[in-house]
Design a protein around this motif. Sequence first.
Motif, PDB file in Angstrom:
ATOM      1  N   LEU A 120       0.916  -1.072  -0.049  1.00  0.00           N
ATOM      2  CA  LEU A 120      -0.185   0.094  -0.041  1.00  0.00           C
ATOM      3  C   LEU A 120       0.686   1.193   0.034  1.00  0.00           C
ATOM      4  CD1 LEU A 120      -2.950   0.820   0.212  1.00  0.00           C
ATOM      5  CD2 LEU A 120      -2.612   1.386   2.735  1.00  0.00           C
ATOM      6  N   VAL A 121       0.571   2.184  -1.030  1.00  0.00           N
ATOM      7  CA  VAL A 121       1.671   3.301  -1.109  1.00  0.00           C
ATOM      8  C   VAL A 121       0.537   4.589  -0.771  1.00  0.00           C
ATOM      9  CG1 VAL A 121       2.833   4.704  -2.828  1.00  0.00           C
ATOM     10  CG2 VAL A 121       2.982   2.217  -2.542  1.00  0.00           C
ATOM     11  N   GLU A 136       4.953   6.815  -0.771  1.00  0.00           N
ATOM     12  CA  GLU A 136       5.793   6.306   0.358  1.00  0.00           C
ATOM     13  C   GLU A 136       4.862   5.054   0.584  1.00  0.00           C
ATOM     14  OE1 GLU A 136       6.165   9.015   3.647  1.00  0.00           O
ATOM     15  OE2 GLU A 136       5.957   7.080   5.080  1.00  0.00           O
ATOM     16  N   VAL A 137       5.568   3.972   0.827  1.00  0.00           N
ATOM     17  CA  VAL A 137       5.258   2.337   1.226  1.00  0.00           C
ATOM     18  C   VAL A 137       4.685   2.812   2.618  1.00  0.00           C
ATOM     19  CG1 VAL A 137       5.649   0.116   1.870  1.00  0.00           C
ATOM     20  CG2 VAL A 137       6.616   1.064  -0.182  1.00  0.00           C
ATOM     21  N   VAL A 138       3.389   2.359   2.669  1.00  0.00           N
ATOM     22  CA  VAL A 138       2.823   2.507   4.359  1.00  0.00           C
ATOM     23  C   VAL A 138       2.713   0.869   4.899  1.00  0.00           C
ATOM     24  CG1 VAL A 138       2.098   4.801   4.302  1.00  0.00           C
ATOM     25  CG2 VAL A 138       0.515   3.089   3.556  1.00  0.00           C
ATOM     26  N   ASP A 186       9.512   3.374   2.989  1.00  0.00           N
ATOM     27  CA  ASP A 186      10.420   3.357   1.668  1.00  0.00           C
ATOM     28  C   ASP A 186       9.846   4.542   0.774  1.00  0.00           C
ATOM     29  OD1 ASP A 186      12.209   1.702   2.357  1.00  0.00           O
ATOM     30  OD2 ASP A 186      11.412  -0.056   1.390  1.00  0.00           O
ATOM     31  N   ARG A 187      10.712   5.147  -0.119  1.00  0.00           N
ATOM     32  CA  ARG A 187      10.166   5.999  -0.928  1.00  0.00           C
ATOM     33  C   ARG A 187      10.244   5.441  -2.323  1.00  0.00           C
ATOM     34  NH1 ARG A 187      13.122  10.166  -1.648  1.00  0.00           N
ATOM     35  NH2 ARG A 187      11.896  11.978  -1.601  1.00  0.00           N
ATOM     36  N   VAL A 188       9.528   5.659  -3.221  1.00  0.00           N
ATOM     37  CA  VAL A 188       9.206   4.754  -4.434  1.00  0.00           C
ATOM     38  C   VAL A 188       8.625   5.504  -5.580  1.00  0.00           C
ATOM     39  CG1 VAL A 188       9.192   2.449  -3.354  1.00  0.00           C
ATOM     40  CG2 VAL A 188       6.804   3.567  -4.062  1.00  0.00           C
ATOM     41  N   ASN A 189       9.167   5.270  -6.775  1.00  0.00           N
ATOM     42  CA  ASN A 189       8.074   5.366  -7.917  1.00  0.00           C
ATOM     43  C   ASN A 189       7.782   4.121  -8.461  1.00  0.00           C
ATOM     44  OD1 ASN A 189      10.812   5.196  -9.278  1.00  0.00           O
ATOM     45  ND2 ASN A 189      10.490   6.828 -10.103  1.00  0.00           N
ATOM     46  N   VAL A 190       6.968   4.318  -9.571  1.00  0.00           N
ATOM     47  CA  VAL A 190       6.108   3.119  -9.953  1.00  0.00           C
ATOM     48  C   VAL A 190       6.430   2.673 -11.485  1.00  0.00           C
ATOM     49  CG1 VAL A 190       3.851   2.156 -10.415  1.00  0.00           C
ATOM     50  CG2 VAL A 190       4.339   3.556  -8.290  1.00  0.00           C
ATOM     51  N   TYR A 191       6.816   1.516 -11.852  1.00  0.00           N
ATOM     52  CA  TYR A 191       6.684   1.236 -13.169  1.00  0.00           C
ATOM     53  C   TYR A 191       5.222   0.648 -13.695  1.00  0.00           C
ATOM     54  CZ  TYR A 191       8.252  -1.919 -17.357  1.00  0.00           C
ATOM     55  OH  TYR A 191       8.146  -2.455 -18.524  1.00  0.00           O
TER      56      TYR A 191
END
Length: 345
Positions: free
Chosen positions: A29-30, A67-69, A82-87
């Motif tokens: 969940l982001v 951010e992953v929650v 974790d800070r992410v972007n998305v493919y």
Amino acid sequence: MKAMVLHETGGTLTMEETPMHQPRPGEALVRVKACGLGLTLVWNRNDRVGGINGMLPRIVGHEIAGEVVELGEGTSAFQPGDRVNVYFYLTCGDCRWCNVGREDLCDNYAGVVGSQINGGLAEYVSLPVRNLSHIPPNLDYVAAAVAADAVATPLHVLRERAKVQPPETVLVVGAGGGVGIHMVQMAKVMGTRVIAVDISEEKLALAKEMGADEIINSLDAPFEKEARRLTGGRGVDAIVELVGRPETIESSILSLDKGGRIVYVGFYDDKIEVPFRPNYLMTREITFTGSRYCSRQELAEATEMVARGQIKPVVTQTCELEESEEVLQSIQRMEMPGRACVVFK
Ligand SMILES: [Zn+2]
């Protein structure tokens, strides 16, 4: 949570309170921090790309950073915080294409985030962890979101499909839009001379500001004459076709030097008559090819390039979630130079 929901193909997005989708095993969940708005989203909701018809109602939006929650049961690939972007392609991770890092051609391709599964125009989104990519600590979320498509796509187009190298000349058709403006920058990073083609003075001025060596307004005249003049009559080495209408494709072919490559990235649904005989390809060794999105590796590389300041994300408008429909309409009218992005507080 708040979300912008599409209820019918070609319809408008409406702001709604919807239940949060809990992450299943293999998902995270982001909390969405930024979600880009571009032409792909317009095509997506009109069902010209992505196959959203039959998937409605749907929360759209594919260019996501956050951010992953929370993680689905038994899922350990990422941690909360974790800070992410998305493919944004839904791939299997295990076919002959995924295995060699060409996920864009996945044999078991299952669609895109924001079409086959809910997307990023919402406060939260649950996504397969395979689609997440860590982002550098110094990178802001808006830049990370835009990197995931508008910057990553040009990297794949220019390095893998057009195979450009210095001191070649690259012509970008549709240079002032969200992908085009980053195509211009990426082509400069790769050491080429860039000719930007568009139909709006505002977009062309932006292309010039972002590094284009020459600009052509194709409303003034078909651009092939000017492209030839700017290359001493030879023609250009590579063309990125982000418009892809019959008239621009014809002009592109006529702008190309021997050994040249045209990479088709636009969306044009109808058949077109290609105005040359096959012998033309042979005698001039011309390549006419296509490009779709990028690999996960290229997404990570593009994100790193943005973090290092090699590519500057051109976000000309930021807005709040509830304003995204209005902004999307402006994008559909082709008025907006660069990229737009929803920012979540
Ligand atoms: Zn696959």
